[in-house]
Design a protein around this motif. Sequence first.
Motif, PDB file in Angstrom:
ATOM      1  N   SER A 135      31.590  -2.193  -6.692  1.00 42.24           N
ATOM      2  CA  SER A 135      30.357  -2.963  -6.621  1.00 42.24           C
ATOM      3  C   SER A 135      29.677  -2.664  -5.290  1.00 42.24           C
ATOM      4  CB  SER A 135      30.680  -4.457  -6.725  1.00 42.24           C
ATOM      5  OG  SER A 135      29.657  -5.252  -6.168  1.00 42.24           O
TER       6      SER A 135
ATOM      7  N   VAL B 205      28.124  -0.661  -8.998  1.00 43.01           N
ATOM      8  CA  VAL B 205      27.218  -1.611  -9.637  1.00 43.01           C
ATOM      9  C   VAL B 205      26.398  -2.281  -8.552  1.00 43.01           C
ATOM     10  CG1 VAL B 205      27.027  -3.693 -11.039  1.00 43.01           C
ATOM     11  CG2 VAL B 205      28.788  -1.984 -11.553  1.00 43.01           C
TER      12      VAL B 205
ATOM     13  N   GLY C  55      22.747  -5.432 -11.019  1.00 43.79           N
ATOM     14  CA  GLY C  55      23.619  -5.349 -12.186  1.00 43.79           C
ATOM     15  C   GLY C  55      23.636  -3.988 -12.850  1.00 43.79           C
ATOM     16  N   GLU C  56      22.827  -3.045 -12.332  1.00 46.14           N
ATOM     17  CA  GLU C  56      22.767  -1.705 -12.903  1.00 46.14           C
ATOM     18  C   GLU C  56      23.718  -0.767 -12.160  1.00 46.14           C
ATOM     19  OE1 GLU C  56      20.980  -0.914 -15.582  1.00 46.14           O
ATOM     20  OE2 GLU C  56      20.319  -3.011 -15.690  1.00 46.14           O
TER      21      GLU C  56
END
Length: 676
Positions: free
Chosen positions: A380, A535, A539-540
Amino acid sequence: MSPENIRIQLPDGSVREVPKGTTPLDVANGISPRLAAAVVVAKIRPLTTATTESTATETGSEDAMYAAHESGERLVDLSAPLNEDVALWLLKEDAPEALKVVRHSAAHVMATAVLELFPETKLGHGPATDAGFFYDFYREKPFTPEDLEKIEQRMAEVVTRDEKFVREYEPREQALREFKANGDFMKQHFVEKFTKDGEQVSLYKNGSFVDFCRGPHVPSTGRVKAFKVTNLAGAYWLGDEKNPQLQRVYGTAFYNKKDLEAHFKHLEEIKARDHRVLGKQLDLYSIQEVAGSGLIFWHPKGGIIRKTMEDWMREECLRRGYNLVFTPHIMKRELWKISGHDGVYSKDMFPPMELDDAEYRVKPMNCPGHILIYKSTPKSYRDLPARYAELGNVYRFERSGTMHGLLRVRGFTQDDAHIFCTPDQVKGEIEACLDFAESVLKTFGFSEYRVELSTRDPNKPGEFFGTADDWAHAEGALQEVLVGRGLSFETFPGEAAFYGPKIDVKLVDVLGRLWQLSTVQFDFNLPRRFELEYVGEDGERHQPVMVHRALFGSVERFFGVLIEHYAGAFPLWLSPVQIGLVPISEKHHAYAEQVKQKLEAAGLRVELDLRNEKMNAKIRDFTLQKIPFVLVMGDKEAASEAVSVRTRGVGDQGSVSLAEFITRTQGLLESKSPTL
């Protein structure tokens, strides 16, 4: 302005109108006969009306003129006719470019002497180098040391003749016929390689000597005033051992005998610091031919220094937010195909190995291994930047003849790190890498360095992965950081890695020599080739970018530089033996053992000499080993729990209590002082 005239802009911003065909020497004479006598060569740049007007409004400083409009600048002979508007610099002996022109001219003087003495010789090429010049010759009979003396003596005669260097041109076909008829196969090759059909070939003559050359040269052989033929080496034609072996004669040249003598004094200093000699003398490392060339065996004393270097580096990495990782020495060939190394870098890798399930290759670098660690778990934006550091052993196929002690090897330990980050984080990470690099240099005793920015050559896009936009973004990021830090740097187009641009930090040692060690590289290619993701806050899925950095460069090379920088007299914190103990006689052995225990308990590295030798012999042996402190102990010291201190480079400093010596020495250790 008359169509028969041209404009000449000088470094102070002034513009002169002169007839076409005017030479730089004419301009120099028009300014001052003294200048004309001092100038060595000229530098020009085509000048448009627009640049004439804009630069005329600038400060007019010579430094600014040199820095501006670098593209299109070239050196020309003082006798070269000028037929277009140009900016003109008349370079004297204080210009670095001028000395290389003198050395190139000295190479022609050498070739002249060789052909006069040994007319059967065929000529290769004779470039100037940073240290002097050389010329490659083909001759079946080897040159002898006596021949080199004769060559130098004849060079002196050529200089005395003061023959003018004259540039002439002839059709390419005619030049090829003449070189072929004379059996000058190397000159024929150079003409074929560097000129095209229908072109005029540039030749330089002095007396009866003629050479294919683009120049420029000094006005005459008499300007080659101080020179020396230095040594002889072998070199295969075109670097291929299947081709004829050439004889490469080296020399050097300076403006005067004082500079020449200073150069050889400098070489003596370099020789005295040779890490290969000191490495053996101090028992630090060895290269065992039975094991293979370019493979380093670290001896116990060298191993202590290596451990100290690596411990410092690992602790600094942890302090700066890196995670320590370890990766295998060999990996499947398929991995190197994905990274691109198997194609672009293959000639520098060892050949593939056939194992049960696939082909494997030993790693030349650590980056694909770190990429696999990154890719092993989802990431992330909160996980970034992810910094992985490894002191990893890598192996590169250096050719025989290129290896040089610790400085050029086949197996080495790279203090490699790879930082995976978002595009917004990359500048901050590059900035932090440069901070780290400066800390390395300062800690290990280097106060001066040079910075270079290596970029893509836009004329050779096939040699570099990625789009022009990618490269513009990456190069811009590196340049912005350098400018923001106020660092002066030189840009080298075409010197980037195939996957991205880089910043090289070259340290300057105590003798003023540059060493390439630290590097910081921007990489947008490997994350794409390995399909790396994170990520984002939206959120992409996004692609991270990578920063490669190595600060020692390699532990081996950095160690070799340290040996030469300190001439083997390492500062206290790096010295493998920090204190030598010398009891005056056998009855002082017990006290010496107590001193040794207390010093070791304080974290110091100690060697106790209990041999049945005289005190002065023991002190001399410790001195030869360049140990920082030698402590002598006799009746007086034993009675008062003191030691008599001899400091490296200072000598006898008298007695001091053992407790005080320990406190003082621990302070020196903590400070990592480079002076002791």
